[in-house]
Motif scaffolding. Sequence first.
Motif, PDB file in Angstrom:
ATOM      1  N   ASN A  88      49.288 -10.456  12.869  1.00  0.00           N
ATOM      2  CA  ASN A  88      49.062  -9.106  13.384  1.00  0.00           C
ATOM      3  C   ASN A  88      47.777  -8.486  12.837  1.00  0.00           C
ATOM      4  OD1 ASN A  88      50.007  -8.916  10.754  1.00  0.00           O
ATOM      5  ND2 ASN A  88      51.312  -7.126  11.137  1.00  0.00           N
ATOM      6  N   TRP A  89      46.813  -9.303  12.439  1.00  0.00           N
ATOM      7  CA  TRP A  89      45.605  -8.791  11.799  1.00  0.00           C
ATOM      8  C   TRP A  89      44.843  -7.806  12.673  1.00  0.00           C
ATOM      9  CZ3 TRP A  89      43.721  -7.753   7.381  1.00  0.00           C
ATOM     10  CH2 TRP A  89      42.355  -7.475   7.227  1.00  0.00           C
ATOM     11  N   ASP A  90      44.576  -8.167  13.925  1.00  0.00           N
ATOM     12  CA  ASP A  90      43.828  -7.268  14.809  1.00  0.00           C
ATOM     13  C   ASP A  90      44.564  -5.946  14.971  1.00  0.00           C
ATOM     14  OD1 ASP A  90      41.839  -9.122  15.121  1.00  0.00           O
ATOM     15  OD2 ASP A  90      42.494  -9.817  17.094  1.00  0.00           O
ATOM     16  N   LYS A  91      45.884  -6.020  15.046  1.00  0.00           N
ATOM     17  CA  LYS A  91      46.682  -4.802  15.180  1.00  0.00           C
ATOM     18  C   LYS A  91      46.583  -3.952  13.918  1.00  0.00           C
ATOM     19  CE  LYS A  91      51.397  -3.238  16.188  1.00  0.00           C
ATOM     20  NZ  LYS A  91      52.790  -3.664  16.450  1.00  0.00           N
ATOM     21  N   LEU A  92      46.635  -4.578  12.749  1.00  0.00           N
ATOM     22  CA  LEU A  92      46.508  -3.840  11.491  1.00  0.00           C
ATOM     23  C   LEU A  92      45.172  -3.109  11.414  1.00  0.00           C
ATOM     24  CD1 LEU A  92      47.985  -6.392   8.914  1.00  0.00           C
ATOM     25  CD2 LEU A  92      48.874  -4.095   9.368  1.00  0.00           C
ATOM     26  N   VAL A  93      44.102  -3.785  11.815  1.00  0.00           N
ATOM     27  CA  VAL A  93      42.766  -3.168  11.784  1.00  0.00           C
ATOM     28  C   VAL A  93      42.706  -1.988  12.750  1.00  0.00           C
ATOM     29  CG1 VAL A  93      40.311  -3.533  12.272  1.00  0.00           C
ATOM     30  CG2 VAL A  93      41.619  -5.281  11.038  1.00  0.00           C
ATOM     31  N   SER A  94      43.315  -2.146  13.920  1.00  0.00           N
ATOM     32  CA  SER A  94      43.329  -1.067  14.898  1.00  0.00           C
ATOM     33  C   SER A  94      44.142   0.123  14.399  1.00  0.00           C
ATOM     34  CB  SER A  94      43.903  -1.582  16.224  1.00  0.00           C
ATOM     35  OG  SER A  94      43.838  -0.578  17.226  1.00  0.00           O
ATOM     36  N   ILE A  95      45.316  -0.149  13.803  1.00  0.00           N
ATOM     37  CA  ILE A  95      46.136   0.918  13.228  1.00  0.00           C
ATOM     38  C   ILE A  95      45.369   1.623  12.115  1.00  0.00           C
ATOM     39  CG2 ILE A  95      48.214   1.394  11.859  1.00  0.00           C
ATOM     40  CD1 ILE A  95      49.598  -0.879  13.333  1.00  0.00           C
ATOM     41  N   GLN A  96      44.667   0.864  11.290  1.00  0.00           N
ATOM     42  CA  GLN A  96      43.886   1.432  10.198  1.00  0.00           C
ATOM     43  C   GLN A  96      42.788   2.344  10.734  1.00  0.00           C
ATOM     44  OE1 GLN A  96      42.427  -0.477   6.196  1.00  0.00           O
ATOM     45  NE2 GLN A  96      41.110  -1.218   7.829  1.00  0.00           N
ATOM     46  N   SER A  97      42.143   1.939  11.812  1.00  0.00           N
ATOM     47  CA  SER A  97      41.098   2.752  12.409  1.00  0.00           C
ATOM     48  C   SER A  97      41.659   4.083  12.897  1.00  0.00           C
ATOM     49  CB  SER A  97      40.430   1.993  13.566  1.00  0.00           C
ATOM     50  OG  SER A  97      39.763   0.838  13.103  1.00  0.00           O
ATOM     51  N   GLU A  98      42.873   4.041  13.459  1.00  0.00           N
ATOM     52  CA  GLU A  98      43.524   5.274  13.903  1.00  0.00           C
ATOM     53  C   GLU A  98      43.834   6.176  12.710  1.00  0.00           C
ATOM     54  OE1 GLU A  98      46.988   4.398  16.162  1.00  0.00           O
ATOM     55  OE2 GLU A  98      45.893   3.756  17.932  1.00  0.00           O
ATOM     56  N   ALA A  99      44.334   5.582  11.615  1.00  0.00           N
ATOM     57  CA  ALA A  99      44.663   6.365  10.423  1.00  0.00           C
ATOM     58  C   ALA A  99      43.410   7.003   9.828  1.00  0.00           C
ATOM     59  CB  ALA A  99      45.347   5.475   9.385  1.00  0.00           C
ATOM     60  N   MET A 100      42.306   6.263   9.844  1.00  0.00           N
ATOM     61  CA  MET A 100      41.051   6.795   9.324  1.00  0.00           C
ATOM     62  C   MET A 100      40.571   7.955  10.181  1.00  0.00           C
ATOM     63  SD  MET A 100      37.395   4.858   8.665  1.00  0.00           S
ATOM     64  CE  MET A 100      37.155   4.526  10.423  1.00  0.00           C
ATOM     65  N   ALA A 101      40.611   7.791  11.509  1.00  0.00           N
ATOM     66  CA  ALA A 101      40.163   8.844  12.411  1.00  0.00           C
ATOM     67  C   ALA A 101      41.021  10.102  12.265  1.00  0.00           C
ATOM     68  CB  ALA A 101      40.184   8.349  13.855  1.00  0.00           C
ATOM     69  N   ALA A 102      42.334   9.907  11.993  1.00  0.00           N
ATOM     70  CA  ALA A 102      43.248  11.037  11.829  1.00  0.00           C
ATOM     71  C   ALA A 102      43.257  11.591  10.403  1.00  0.00           C
ATOM     72  CB  ALA A 102      44.667  10.601  12.223  1.00  0.00           C
ATOM     73  N   LYS A 103      42.509  10.951   9.503  1.00  0.00           N
ATOM     74  CA  LYS A 103      42.400  11.368   8.101  1.00  0.00           C
ATOM     75  C   LYS A 103      43.760  11.411   7.408  1.00  0.00           C
ATOM     76  CE  LYS A 103      38.154  14.027   8.829  1.00  0.00           C
ATOM     77  NZ  LYS A 103      37.458  15.336   8.652  1.00  0.00           N
ATOM     78  N   ARG A 104      44.540  10.340   7.598  1.00  0.00           N
ATOM     79  CA  ARG A 104      45.845  10.268   6.946  1.00  0.00           C
ATOM     80  C   ARG A 104      45.724   9.603   5.582  1.00  0.00           C
ATOM     81  NH1 ARG A 104      47.731   7.326  11.774  1.00  0.00           N
ATOM     82  NH2 ARG A 104      48.009   8.838  13.457  1.00  0.00           N
ATOM     83  N   GLY A 105      46.505  10.089   4.631  1.00  0.00           N
ATOM     84  CA  GLY A 105      46.617   9.434   3.339  1.00  0.00           C
ATOM     85  C   GLY A 105      45.288   9.208   2.645  1.00  0.00           C
TER      86      GLY A 105
END
Length: 253
Positions: free
Chosen positions: A180-197
């Motif tokens: 699920n690497w590509d998915k993890l990177v995509s989820i991470q990009s969303e978290a970064m854009a949303a400024k989570r954690g």
Amino acid sequence: MGTCLSILTQVLEQHAESSTTSDTAPKSAATTTSGSASAVVVAAAVPSSSSGGSSNNKKNSPVYDSLPNGAKKFAVRNVYDGDTLTLVDERRVRVIGVDTPEMKPSPPQPYAEDAKEYTKSRCDKTDIWLLIDGEDHYGRLLAHIFVEQDGGGYLCIGEGLVQQGFAHAYSPNKAEKPFNWDKLVSIQSEAMAAKRGIWNNFNDEMVVKTANGSAYHKRSCEHISTIRNLQEMKVSAATVMGLHPCRTCMADP
């Protein structure tokens, strides 16, 4: 940051186009671990993603409709930190594909306690399902962890940690990527854009990477002191590329 967000948008669009069937069609787990010769490696079909979850991108939901083939049930005795726990049989488990902030040495790194609580509240003193993919050099099982949800489906703990901004997507090198690497990177990009954690107030500083490395570093890092032709970029751009912070030079809060 405008340039980085533009890159982020392009990458997310590419992920959406390239993963049209990746979350629904069974395929073999893609991680190739470098653990001991006695490590148990399970080749399994990837489960189908559920449309549930809090992610704006339904394909990036950390909740799956079903368990992957080869996942086995275990009971948890203790959760050490966000990405490490101990089973009742005393074996330790390290979550594949993520790296959470460290609890030690004291004081804990920012969001380390949040990451631990996320995993503990979902896994401690209960049954979990592991998709095991070998062992690391510490003898810990390397595995994807799934937990059953009250509303149906199974939460992938690693993906959930990244979605909440409590972990970086992490792979030791380019040859060892979880399914699920590509998915993890995509989820991470969303978290970064949303400024989570961890992305809430992160310092988008200039960092460097080697030609074939999977991490980004401060230019003063001892690991790259003799390397020439380093590529310079901002942390946000490195994150969109799927690079993770060096665990030595980038470890300080």
